[in-house]
Structures are given as C-alpha cells and as structure tokens.
Design a protein around this motif. Structure first.
Motif, PDB file in Angstrom:
ATOM      1  N   ARG A  30       0.851  -1.186   0.000  1.00  0.00           N
ATOM      2  CA  ARG A  30       0.000   0.000   0.000  1.00  0.00           C
ATOM      3  C   ARG A  30       0.884   1.233   0.000  1.00  0.00           C
ATOM      4  O   ARG A  30       1.968   1.250   0.594  1.00  0.00           O
ATOM      5  N   GLN A  34       0.721   5.361   0.821  1.00  0.00           N
ATOM      6  CA  GLN A  34      -0.107   6.359   1.483  1.00  0.00           C
ATOM      7  C   GLN A  34      -0.190   7.612   0.632  1.00  0.00           C
ATOM      8  O   GLN A  34       0.820   8.141   0.179  1.00  0.00           O
ATOM      9  N   LYS A  35      -1.404   8.075   0.407  1.00  0.00           N
ATOM     10  CA  LYS A  35      -1.665   9.339  -0.283  1.00  0.00           C
ATOM     11  C   LYS A  35      -2.550  10.172   0.631  1.00  0.00           C
ATOM     12  O   LYS A  35      -3.502   9.674   1.215  1.00  0.00           O
ATOM     13  N   ILE A  36      -2.248  11.443   0.738  1.00  0.00           N
ATOM     14  CA  ILE A  36      -3.017  12.323   1.603  1.00  0.00           C
ATOM     15  C   ILE A  36      -3.628  13.410   0.737  1.00  0.00           C
ATOM     16  O   ILE A  36      -2.925  14.107   0.014  1.00  0.00           O
ATOM     17  N   PHE A  37      -4.953  13.531   0.805  1.00  0.00           N
ATOM     18  CA  PHE A  37      -5.676  14.511   0.015  1.00  0.00           C
ATOM     19  C   PHE A  37      -6.537  15.363   0.927  1.00  0.00           C
ATOM     20  O   PHE A  37      -7.029  14.896   1.949  1.00  0.00           O
ATOM     21  N   ASN A  38      -6.768  16.597   0.502  1.00  0.00           N
ATOM     22  CA  ASN A  38      -7.697  17.480   1.198  1.00  0.00           C
ATOM     23  C   ASN A  38      -8.946  17.598   0.352  1.00  0.00           C
ATOM     24  O   ASN A  38      -8.887  18.030  -0.803  1.00  0.00           O
ATOM     25  N   LYS A  87     -12.295   4.630   2.974  1.00  0.00           N
ATOM     26  CA  LYS A  87     -11.198   4.227   2.094  1.00  0.00           C
ATOM     27  C   LYS A  87     -11.688   3.225   1.051  1.00  0.00           C
ATOM     28  O   LYS A  87     -11.305   3.307  -0.115  1.00  0.00           O
TER      29      LYS A  87
END
Length: 102
Positions: A56, A58-62, A89
């Motif tokens: 996996r 990790q991607k962080i979005f707002n 998710k």
C-alpha cells in the motif's frame, strides 16, 4: 525515607573507553565466518514489468468539507445495508478504480 541512588560510579569509570572499544558488540555477536564472494558470471535478474501486490502507498488529500461529509454518510449507509463495516477508504478505492478503468 530512601536515599537517592548512587550514580557516582558512572563518573568514576571512563564510559567513553568502554563505548569506543566495541566490547559490547563483540559480546553480543559471535564471530562470523568469512563471506565468500558471489560468482562473477551470475546474470542479474530482470523483472518483466511492474509488480502489484499487497503493498500500500499512502496518499493524503484534502477534500471539500461537503464532499467529506457525503463520503462519511455513504460509508455509514453502506455499512448499515451490508451489515458489516464499509470504510471511507473502501469507497474511495472503488471510485478511483472505476474512474481509471476507462
């Protein structure tokens, strides 16, 4: 009342001499046998293409607040409908896979 512990022994001994000598490492690790060099004629292994497994990333979005609320509500509705847990998710992964298939 108990007295404070005597830590004067640390000042009496030269701890740097012990740390720099590596005696602790030699005590923990047994002597290793010399490692033989691999044969020079072995061809390198080349992978055919990108491998996708269970890893996996990790991607962080707002997200806009309204979209995040709708996502949370959808996860709750699906969880109630399914009778098991459906995470936000899971919904995002499903939506991205459907979008990127085209």
């Amino acid at each position: 009342m108990k007295a404070k512990p005597d830590i004067g022994f640390a000042q009496r001994k030269d701890l740097n001499e012990f740390l720099e000598s590596g005696a602790a490492d030699r005590a923990e690790k047994p002597a290793a046998a010399p490692v033989a060099a691999p044969p020079a004629a072995t061809p390198p292994v080349v992978e055919e293409g990108p491998r996708y497994g269970r890893a996996r990333v990790q991607k962080i979005f707002n997200f806009p607040e309204e979209l995040a609320d709708r996502l949370r509500e959808e996860a709750l509705a699906r969880s109630k409908q399914k009778g098991g847990r459906v995470t936000e998710k899971d919904i995002v992964i499903e939506a991205l896979e459907a979008f990127l298939k085209r």
